[in-house]
Write a protein that holds these residues in place. Sequence first.
Motif, short mmCIF file in Angstrom:
data_model
loop_
_atom_site.label_atom_id
_atom_site.label_comp_id
_atom_site.label_asym_id
_atom_site.label_seq_id
_atom_site.Cartn_x
_atom_site.Cartn_y
_atom_site.Cartn_z
N GLY A 112 -99.11 -41.06 -5.13
CA GLY A 112 -100.15 -41.67 -5.94
C GLY A 112 -101.31 -42.10 -5.08
O GLY A 112 -101.18 -42.21 -3.85
N GLU A 127 -112.99 -41.93 -9.58
CA GLU A 127 -111.68 -42.00 -10.24
C GLU A 127 -111.52 -40.90 -11.28
O GLU A 127 -110.48 -40.23 -11.35
N ARG A 128 -112.55 -40.69 -12.08
CA ARG A 128 -112.45 -39.69 -13.14
C ARG A 128 -112.22 -38.29 -12.57
O ARG A 128 -111.34 -37.56 -13.03
N ASP A 131 -108.77 -38.02 -10.98
CA ASP A 131 -107.74 -38.01 -12.02
C ASP A 131 -107.65 -36.63 -12.66
O ASP A 131 -106.55 -36.14 -12.98
N ASP A 132 -108.79 -35.96 -12.83
CA ASP A 132 -108.80 -34.61 -13.40
C ASP A 132 -108.24 -33.58 -12.42
O ASP A 132 -107.62 -32.60 -12.84
N PRO A 137 -100.70 -39.92 -10.08
CA PRO A 137 -101.47 -41.05 -10.60
C PRO A 137 -102.62 -41.44 -9.67
O PRO A 137 -102.45 -41.54 -8.45
N VAL A 138 -103.78 -41.66 -10.26
CA VAL A 138 -104.95 -42.19 -9.55
C VAL A 138 -105.36 -43.47 -10.29
O VAL A 138 -105.54 -43.45 -11.51
N PHE A 139 -105.50 -44.56 -9.54
CA PHE A 139 -105.66 -45.87 -10.16
C PHE A 139 -106.62 -46.69 -9.32
O PHE A 139 -106.36 -46.95 -8.15
N ILE A 316 -97.87 -37.97 -13.98
CA ILE A 316 -98.98 -37.19 -13.46
C ILE A 316 -100.30 -37.96 -13.56
O ILE A 316 -101.30 -37.55 -12.97
N ARG A 317 -100.30 -39.08 -14.31
CA ARG A 317 -101.49 -39.92 -14.38
C ARG A 317 -101.08 -41.28 -14.93
O ARG A 317 -99.95 -41.47 -15.40
N THR A 319 -101.96 -43.62 -17.92
CA THR A 319 -102.62 -43.58 -19.22
C THR A 319 -102.96 -44.99 -19.71
O THR A 319 -102.44 -45.99 -19.20
N VAL A 369 -96.42 -37.88 -20.03
CA VAL A 369 -97.00 -37.63 -18.71
C VAL A 369 -95.97 -37.78 -17.61
O VAL A 369 -96.32 -37.76 -16.43
#
Length: 372
Positions: A112, A127-128, A131-132, A137-139, A316-317, A319, A369
């Motif tokens: 992560g 971040e966006r 994340d794509d 996970p990206v936080f 994977i992310r 949410t 996810v």
Amino acid sequence: MAIAATVPLASRDDLSLAYTPGVARVCEAIAAEPDLVDDYTWVGHTVAVVTDGSAVLGLGNIGARAAMPVMEGKAVLFKQFGGVDAVPICLDTQDVDEIISVVTALAPSFGGINLEDISAPRCFEIERRLDDALPIPVFHDDQHGTAIVVLAALRNAATLLDRKLSDLRVVVSGAGAAGVAVTKMLIAGGVHAEDVVVVDSRGIIHGGRSDLTPVKADLAATTNAAGRSGGIAEALAGADVLVGVSGGQIAEEAVAGMAPDGIVFALANPTPEVHPDVAARHAALVATGRSDFPNQINNVLAFPGIFRGALEARAIRVTDGMKVAAADAIAGVVADALRPDAFVPSALDPRVAPAVAAAVAEAARRGGVARR
């Protein structure tokens, strides 16, 4: 901080397993089945804590090297509270494309990515795009960690006052990373978007302003249905809740204009937007970001458990459903013993991270996810 082995290296046999020739068999297995990297290396329990040093604490743009102590401290908290290993990475660039390129290249080494102390509005795009791009996970904790704990605190505060989130009119003072995330999280948690007013350094955000960034323009389109204008005093007139994440000072007279039995979260550190003693003269419930006053809204209540749960589920992310679940879990830890001076769990409460981890993992599976 230090790196330590989790297996002995006391004999030739130990060495042959940890290094050649035994390690080659693990490499071959992962090459054949890439997901095994989570089982046989540190990837499954390790995150990268990444900054560019552009917005460190209240110190500002102090650069990569000076940011390292904060990243190390964050890594220690990950381990202490969530049992998650973390590696501090301070990047000597503040170019958005370079940051995304470097983190993407490093990502196979981690389960992560925790983004930290990156200034707005660049942090939103970073971040966006990460994340794509990444299957992990990206936080950005400055956004979502704060927002999650604010939602948890507001849930319990509303319960104490026998109110519903949907009945509250909320003012968010600050439209940076934390302010934007708090606004979105409160709406996801049940506050009506039309009942939220966001205030930046130039006043209330509304559709008639011509100086809005794209992020603030989105806020103007979804909040402040009454079309309020003016400054913080006009925003707070009759409001039920103030969430301060700006660092600017708010006059006592403005707080006095709030509705009876109000709620004030003054979260700037080390100097809150309004001193807790002053806020308590006009509000029923008060929280701050400081450890020397009751009801500390501290990100450490969120991020260790969030990553623990995300890693356990191999999400994977992260949410919105996982964030709301984390907030509910934090609130639930003290739900049976709510008091005006204790509606937020202590940052040292050992029950918090396990509760958050379990809730986040379940939400990841429920949200489709999770990879296990």
